[in-house]
Design a protein around this motif. Structure first.
Motif, short mmCIF file in Angstrom:
data_model
loop_
_atom_site.label_atom_id
_atom_site.label_comp_id
_atom_site.label_asym_id
_atom_site.label_seq_id
_atom_site.Cartn_x
_atom_site.Cartn_y
_atom_site.Cartn_z
N PHE A 89 -1.93 69.33 -34.01
CA PHE A 89 -2.61 68.49 -33.03
C PHE A 89 -1.94 68.59 -31.66
O PHE A 89 -2.61 68.75 -30.63
N ALA A 90 -0.62 68.48 -31.65
CA ALA A 90 0.11 68.49 -30.38
C ALA A 90 -0.02 69.84 -29.66
O ALA A 90 -0.29 69.88 -28.46
N TRP A 91 0.18 70.94 -30.39
CA TRP A 91 0.14 72.25 -29.76
C TRP A 91 -1.26 72.61 -29.27
O TRP A 91 -1.42 73.09 -28.14
N VAL A 92 -2.26 72.40 -30.11
CA VAL A 92 -3.62 72.77 -29.73
C VAL A 92 -4.09 71.91 -28.55
O VAL A 92 -4.66 72.43 -27.58
N THR A 93 -3.83 70.62 -28.63
CA THR A 93 -4.25 69.74 -27.54
C THR A 93 -3.54 70.09 -26.24
O THR A 93 -4.17 70.16 -25.18
N THR A 94 -2.24 70.32 -26.32
CA THR A 94 -1.49 70.69 -25.11
C THR A 94 -1.99 72.01 -24.55
O THR A 94 -2.15 72.15 -23.34
N ASP A 124 6.70 81.70 -4.55
CA ASP A 124 7.13 80.30 -4.60
C ASP A 124 6.05 79.42 -5.21
O ASP A 124 6.34 78.56 -6.06
N VAL A 125 4.81 79.61 -4.77
CA VAL A 125 3.71 78.80 -5.30
C VAL A 125 3.55 79.05 -6.79
O VAL A 125 3.42 78.12 -7.59
N SER A 126 3.59 80.31 -7.18
CA SER A 126 3.45 80.67 -8.58
C SER A 126 4.58 80.09 -9.42
O SER A 126 4.36 79.58 -10.53
N ALA A 127 5.79 80.15 -8.92
CA ALA A 127 6.95 79.63 -9.66
C ALA A 127 6.85 78.12 -9.85
O ALA A 127 7.14 77.61 -10.94
N VAL A 128 6.45 77.41 -8.80
CA VAL A 128 6.32 75.96 -8.90
C VAL A 128 5.25 75.58 -9.91
O VAL A 128 5.45 74.73 -10.78
N VAL A 129 4.09 76.22 -9.81
CA VAL A 129 3.00 75.90 -10.72
C VAL A 129 3.39 76.23 -12.16
O VAL A 129 3.20 75.42 -13.07
N SER A 130 3.97 77.39 -12.38
CA SER A 130 4.35 77.80 -13.74
C SER A 130 5.41 76.89 -14.33
O SER A 130 5.29 76.45 -15.48
N GLU A 134 4.87 74.35 -17.47
CA GLU A 134 5.71 74.57 -18.65
C GLU A 134 6.46 73.30 -19.02
O GLU A 134 6.58 72.96 -20.20
N ALA A 135 6.93 72.56 -18.01
CA ALA A 135 7.64 71.31 -18.28
C ALA A 135 6.70 70.28 -18.93
O ALA A 135 7.08 69.60 -19.89
N VAL A 136 5.48 70.17 -18.42
CA VAL A 136 4.51 69.26 -19.01
C VAL A 136 4.19 69.68 -20.44
O VAL A 136 4.12 68.85 -21.35
N SER A 137 4.02 70.97 -20.65
CA SER A 137 3.71 71.48 -21.98
C SER A 137 4.83 71.16 -22.97
O SER A 137 4.58 70.69 -24.07
N ASN A 138 6.05 71.42 -22.58
CA ASN A 138 7.20 71.13 -23.45
C ASN A 138 7.32 69.65 -23.75
O ASN A 138 7.61 69.25 -24.87
#
Length: 142
Positions: A89-94, A124-130, A134-138
């Motif tokens: 549930f957590a992985w698929v939803t995330t 810079d934009v790409s790094a910030v977004v990624s 990734e932090a939200v996903s984790n």
């Protein structure tokens, strides 16, 4: 831990919960299943402690040992299924939510004047977004 540290940790929950929108129920299900798995882990420990205590006092009957073994086997099975379902549930939803957020971010970035993006640097934009996604996903699926 200071009061400001505690506020930082609880402060991440509200924006993440808001980000999940309509998929909050699946995330809540994952949290509930984690709780069930934790209760099953505790049941195993309680059964083992009861058996050890009765062995120590000499009051362990054969039927008590079978009940304890049965509790442990059922608790292990339920814990395994609960953790598997919770992770799913957590992985698929995330995964789904992060995909939607990336699409919204791309649409937003397309509206920003190109000069502003070039001055910031595409890397810079790409790094910030990624890194932010990734932090939200984790945070969400762990």
């Amino acid at each position: 831990m200071t009061a400001s540290d505690a506020q930082f940790y609880t402060g991440a929950i509200r924006p993440t919960w808001r980000l999940f929108g309509a998929r909050r129920s699946a995330l809540a299900m994952a949290i509930g299943l984690r709780f069930v798995a934790a209760v099953c882990a505790a049941a195993q420990v309680v059964a083992a402690v009861q058996v050890a205590d009765r062995l120590r006092t000499g009051g362990l009957s054969r039927s008590d040992a079978w009940w304890a073994a049965g509790i442990v086997v059922v608790a292990v099975a339920v814990q395994y299924v609960s953790m598997f379902a919770s992770n799913r549930f957590a992985w698929v939803t995330t995964f789904e939510v992060i995909g939607e957020v990336r699409i919204r971010l791309l649409r937003h970035l397309q509206r920003i004047p190109l000069g502003r993006l070039r001055s910031a640097g595409t890397g810079d934009v790409s790094a910030v977004v990624s890194s932010d996604l990734e932090a939200v996903s984790n945070f969400a699926h762990n």
